[in-house]
Design an enzyme around this catalytic site. Sequence first.
Site, PDB file in Angstrom:
ATOM      1  N   ARG A   1       0.857  -1.176   0.000  1.00 46.47           N
ATOM      2  CA  ARG A   1       0.000   0.000   0.000  1.00 46.47           C
ATOM      3  C   ARG A   1       0.896   1.229   0.000  1.00 46.47           C
ATOM      4  NH1 ARG A   1      -3.434  -2.680  -1.648  1.00 46.47           N
ATOM      5  NH2 ARG A   1      -5.549  -3.038  -0.877  1.00 46.47           N
TER       6      ARG A   1
ATOM      7  N   GLU B   1      -3.335   7.681  -4.039  1.00 41.53           N
ATOM      8  CA  GLU B   1      -3.882   7.107  -5.264  1.00 41.53           C
ATOM      9  C   GLU B   1      -5.209   7.737  -5.639  1.00 41.53           C
ATOM     10  OE1 GLU B   1      -3.919   2.752  -5.910  1.00 41.53           O
ATOM     11  OE2 GLU B   1      -2.027   2.814  -4.816  1.00 41.53           O
TER      12      GLU B   1
ATOM     13  N   HIS C   1      -1.100   0.146  -9.810  1.00 44.14           N
ATOM     14  CA  HIS C   1      -1.772  -0.768  -8.871  1.00 44.14           C
ATOM     15  C   HIS C   1      -2.320  -1.993  -9.620  1.00 44.14           C
ATOM     16  CE1 HIS C   1      -3.853  -0.803  -4.673  1.00 44.14           C
ATOM     17  NE2 HIS C   1      -3.598  -2.039  -5.079  1.00 44.14           N
TER      18      HIS C   1
HETATM   19  C1  GLV Z   1      -4.958  -5.054  -4.022  1.00 46.08           C
HETATM   20  O1  GLV Z   1      -4.261  -4.093  -3.817  1.00 46.08           O
HETATM   21  C2  GLV Z   1      -5.454  -5.864  -2.976  1.00 46.08           C
HETATM   22  O2  GLV Z   1      -5.346  -5.502  -1.802  1.00 46.08           O
HETATM   23  O3  GLV Z   1      -6.004  -6.931  -3.292  1.00 46.08           O
END
Ligand code: GLV
Length: 323
Positions: free
Chosen positions: A242, A271, A289
Amino acid sequence: MKPRILVTRPIPDAGLKLLRKDKRITVDVYENDKIIPRKELLKRAKGATAILSILTDKMDKELFDAAGPSLKMIANYAVGFDNVDLKEAARRGITVTNTPGTEIAETVAEHTIAMIFALAHRLVEADRFARAGKYVGWGPQMLLGTDVVGKTLGIVGSGLIGMDLVERMFDGFGVKIVYTDVKRNEKIEKDELAEFLTLDELLKRSDFVSIHVPLLPTTRHLIGAKQLRMMKKTSFLINTSRGPVVDEAALIAALQKKQIAGAGIDVYEFEPKIPLALRKLDNVVITPHTASATIETRQAMSRRAAENIVAFLDGKVPPNAVK
Ligand code: GLV
Ligand code: GLV
């Protein structure tokens, strides 16, 4: 009226098929393949029994209020669950699930491995160079990268993803693996797959540092200016976890000053904003992402999210209940 399941965005269909087969419920899928506007989300949430949410939907007090007392479950279509206010959900007796598992762990680990090699071999930079028509003749010192073999890979967090990375990188690529976590990983220790180090020690010793922790109050800015200063000048940072786990401004500064050699970044602090300063750097590989974006994994996540909902409707504890 049958319980209604709100799905906030079209997702790969494996799970939707499962839900649509269930005669106990109605399935209400937001029809547009874009982030559902907040107002629309609040409106559609009203009276829903469960919400199959994606990671861009804030599942917070306001949303729970808008949904009303019918809301009993949030099935988050992600491994991460930092978009869900767990405390508030627990207070209201709302069950929260996520979609961890071997599929997503393998896929995120593969994306990480792709980034390690892309950085070491300057793949993206070389591609840009070639496309720009800059290749005018072979040169012994042109675009020199670095080998992965013989290097040390430092893995921060040994959950399913970190663990998959350990297992996939062990043996095949001739790297030494070190790891850190809040507690020792029994399997890694038993099979002697990697050496346990403190985070500081790992940062000092690794050539590639890859982050695989959830975003929690304790992991926010886990990697900041101080930690980046501990890394070798020749080392690379990879973040597929993250964004806020890394202090993005500090990372950009470290990259600009060549305090570290480069970075592979899939997630961003704010983001979907990817800072221009980061986009301008040559020594980074940036993806939007997409570390879990394979058809197999997105279908598996769809199935898992639906299975969690079905289990909940059956009165069982869903397999991926988040505590
Ligand atoms: C993607 O970032 C997830 O957490 O699955
Ligand atoms: C995700 O599945 C993790 O535990 O790393």
